[in-house]
Design an enzyme around this catalytic site. Structure first.
Site, mmCIF file in Angstrom:
data_model
loop_
_atom_site.group_PDB
_atom_site.id
_atom_site.type_symbol
_atom_site.label_atom_id
_atom_site.label_comp_id
_atom_site.label_asym_id
_atom_site.label_seq_id
_atom_site.Cartn_x
_atom_site.Cartn_y
_atom_site.Cartn_z
ATOM 1 N N ASP A 206 0.892 -1.153 0.000
ATOM 2 C CA ASP A 206 0.000 0.000 0.000
ATOM 3 C C ASP A 206 0.934 1.207 0.000
ATOM 4 O O ASP A 206 1.529 1.539 1.017
ATOM 5 C CB ASP A 206 -0.891 0.002 1.245
ATOM 6 C CG ASP A 206 -1.885 1.153 1.250
ATOM 7 O OD1 ASP A 206 -1.628 2.159 0.549
ATOM 8 O OD2 ASP A 206 -2.901 1.080 1.958
ATOM 9 N N HIS A 207 1.082 1.853 -1.155
ATOM 10 C CA HIS A 207 2.131 2.863 -1.287
ATOM 11 C C HIS A 207 1.947 4.036 -0.331
ATOM 12 O O HIS A 207 2.900 4.732 -0.003
ATOM 13 C CB HIS A 207 2.234 3.361 -2.732
ATOM 14 C CG HIS A 207 1.049 4.161 -3.191
ATOM 15 N ND1 HIS A 207 -0.059 3.584 -3.744
ATOM 16 C CD2 HIS A 207 0.815 5.486 -3.159
ATOM 17 C CE1 HIS A 207 -0.936 4.525 -4.056
ATOM 18 N NE2 HIS A 207 -0.430 5.686 -3.724
ATOM 19 N N HIS A 269 -6.241 2.488 1.648
ATOM 20 C CA HIS A 269 -5.558 3.698 2.103
ATOM 21 C C HIS A 269 -6.196 4.309 3.352
ATOM 22 O O HIS A 269 -5.532 4.555 4.364
ATOM 23 C CB HIS A 269 -5.546 4.760 0.999
ATOM 24 C CG HIS A 269 -4.852 4.337 -0.247
ATOM 25 N ND1 HIS A 269 -3.814 3.436 -0.263
ATOM 26 C CD2 HIS A 269 -5.027 4.707 -1.544
ATOM 27 C CE1 HIS A 269 -3.394 3.273 -1.509
ATOM 28 N NE2 HIS A 269 -4.117 4.029 -2.294
#
Length: 516
Positions: A206-207, A269
């Site tokens: 999950d960047h 996110h």
């Protein structure tokens, strides 16, 4: 000729030694899906930036796998062009030449066993030529429905089986969101990966968790005595977590239809940001302790019983935005004009813990909104009106601490101050901290940190499957409710801040959304 590059590279340097970063040991990164935008714009530039910062060993190898009929030099040119266009650090010929020596390409198809045998031959040859020692990370920059196929091919071809002459070599797999489209598919996806890789070798990226500001939430909360005593229901009125985009779906219409804003952003996110904001202090910064505290929060999240009053969704309409006429979501190329996929989603959640009982968490995300911004706003209770009269505090709102995740990374504190002059008027002012002007060090791009952590085998920033499944347990009832409601969906004006139902969601509680 065998190259011994291990003598000067110790990835387990003292983590308290501030003079040196941790450097990846001997390793090869194999990217599936190298022709896609993610690989070109993020992964290849991140690899170069790591090399440019001295965080990759000289013998590092980068292998591309795709259907293109390329030779090694063709792929090297693709990497070169991507680095030139998108790298964060300056281009240095010596860094490029060092990286170039380890670039290889394998042409093949995911369903073709012979292609994976060629891939095995390539990485085993690199183990000898570049000294990668059997340490291979497989980055699946491909659609999720292909994960299981590739994992099985890796297993059956022996690419994840430790070789007899080097039993200590590691194999890791990296996958991108979405991690399924509901709880059932997430469970099936995890089961498919677990047939090939053990749990601690599966890295779910999950960047957002690689962004400096997100990581700074832990430092802000637990390295300062200033905030933690008031970080609870006794002082906090509510929390707003926003991820807004000012663009539409564009050429991603075919991908986006059927997924929507909630699955695309909230499930991963925003729920991760919620967990970091609401978690208890972990015993350590180790992966098990951090993940354990996040999982406790996600397990305690609750939805109001009446989802009609706790959710909002909509689709952006057509009109003018930023001096440009834009098309409505339903008019985008390749879009089903009857689509009920949302481009805006908002939820009201509760957390059933002693710290947060009764404090609502409002999450929202959308496309074609007023500006691109991601932030966490902790809004505090109003002060009692016993000293200052109401007309003296007409310009005073609620105190708030706002963590700006992107694009202007930093923290803002909003509080009241007396207006200069003879009278007594109290008005909102802000105190601002920005990464850009507070530190001389440039923040690394999120994928730099995450790729390096994969090569180091350092998993704290990667959600494990328990977190993924808990997130789907939260979102699945909402998706089911929306599916039952059908369409058409409420339209909202491009460049605004979402549909009227989203404003009503907070208005029912006597609150309003922040305007970032």
């Amino acid at each position: 000729m065998t190259v011994d590059i291990t003598r000067d590279f110790n990835p387990l340097r003292d983590p308290d030694d501030r003079r040196l970063n941790r450097i990846a040991g001997p390793s090869a990164l194999v990217i599936f899906g190298v022709t896609g935008d993610l690989s070109r714009k993020k992964l290849m530039p991140a690899v170069y930036d790591l090399a440019n910062r001295g965080l990759l060993p000289p013998g590092f190898a980068l292998v591309g796998f795709a259907r293109r009929d390329w030779a090694d030099q063709d792929f090297a040119q693709v990497v070169h062009d991507a680095v030139r266009a998108h790298a964060r650090t300056e281009f240095r010929e010596d860094t490029w030449q060092q990286l170039l020596q380890g670039i290889r390409f394998v042409s093949g198809d995911f369903s073709d066993a012979a292609s994976f045998r060629r891939l095995r031959e390539t990485v085993e040859k690199l183990d000898v030529e570049r000294g990668t020692m059997g340490n291979h990370a497989y980055y699946l920059s491909i659609p999720p429905n292909q994960f299981g196929i590739v994992a099985e091919q890796l297993r059956s071809s022996g690419l994840v089986k430790d070789t007899a002459d080097n039993p200590d070599g590691w194999r890791r797999v990296v996958i991108e969101k979405p991690f399924g489209h509901d709880l059932k598919s997430a469970h099936e996806l995890n089961a498919a990966l677990r047939t090939t890789f053990p749990a601690d070798s599966i890295f779910r990226i999950d960047h957002y968790l690689g962004k400096e500001t997100v990581q700074n939430i832990l430092a802000l909360r637990f390295a300062n005595e200033l905030f933690e005593p008031i970080w609870n229901r006794n002082y906090v009125d509510h929390v707003q977590i926003t991820m807004a985009e000012d663009i539409g779906v564009g050429g991603r219409a075919g991908y986006y239809d059927g997924i929507g804003a909630a699955r695309d952003v909230i499930q991963n996110h925003l729920l991760q940001l919620l967990a970091l904001t609401a978690m208890e202090e972990p015993i350590s910064l180790g992966a098990a302790d951090l993940r354990g505290e996040k999982e406790k929060v996600l397990a305690a999240v609750s939805l109001p019983s009446d989802l009609r009053l706790a959710t909002a969704r909509g689709q952006y309409g057509g009109g003018w935005q930023g001096g440009e006429q834009v098309r409505a979501f339903l008019e985008e190329d390749g879009m089903d004009p009857q689509s009920t996929t949302e481009t805006y989603a908002a939820l009201k959640l509760g957390i059933n813990t002693r710290r947060w009982a009764g404090v609502p968490f409002y999450l929202r995300t959308g496309k074609r909104l007023g500006r691109r911004v991601t932030e966490i706003a902790v809004v505090f209770n109003r002060t009692p009106e016993h000293l200052f009269r109401r007309n003296q505090t007409a310009g005073l709102g609620q105190n708030a601490l706002v963590i700006r995740v992107q694009p202007d990374e930093g923290v803002t504190i909003r509080f009241g101050s007396k207006v200069p002059g003879a009278g007594t008027q109290v008005r909102d002012v802000t105190m601002d901290f920005g990464y850009g002007h507070a530190f001389t060090e440039a923040s690394p791009e999120a994928y730099e940190r995450l790729i390096l952590d994969v090569l180091l085998g350092d998993p704290p920033l990667f959600p494990r499957h328990e977190e993924v499944e808990l997130s789907w347990k939260i979102l699945d009832p909402v998706e089911e409710y929306w599916r039952e409601q059908g369409g058409p969906l409420e339209q909202y004006t491009p460049g605004g801040w979402g549909p009227a139902s989203a404003n009503a969601l907070l208005a029912r509680d006597g609150r309003t959304w922040r305007r970032p």
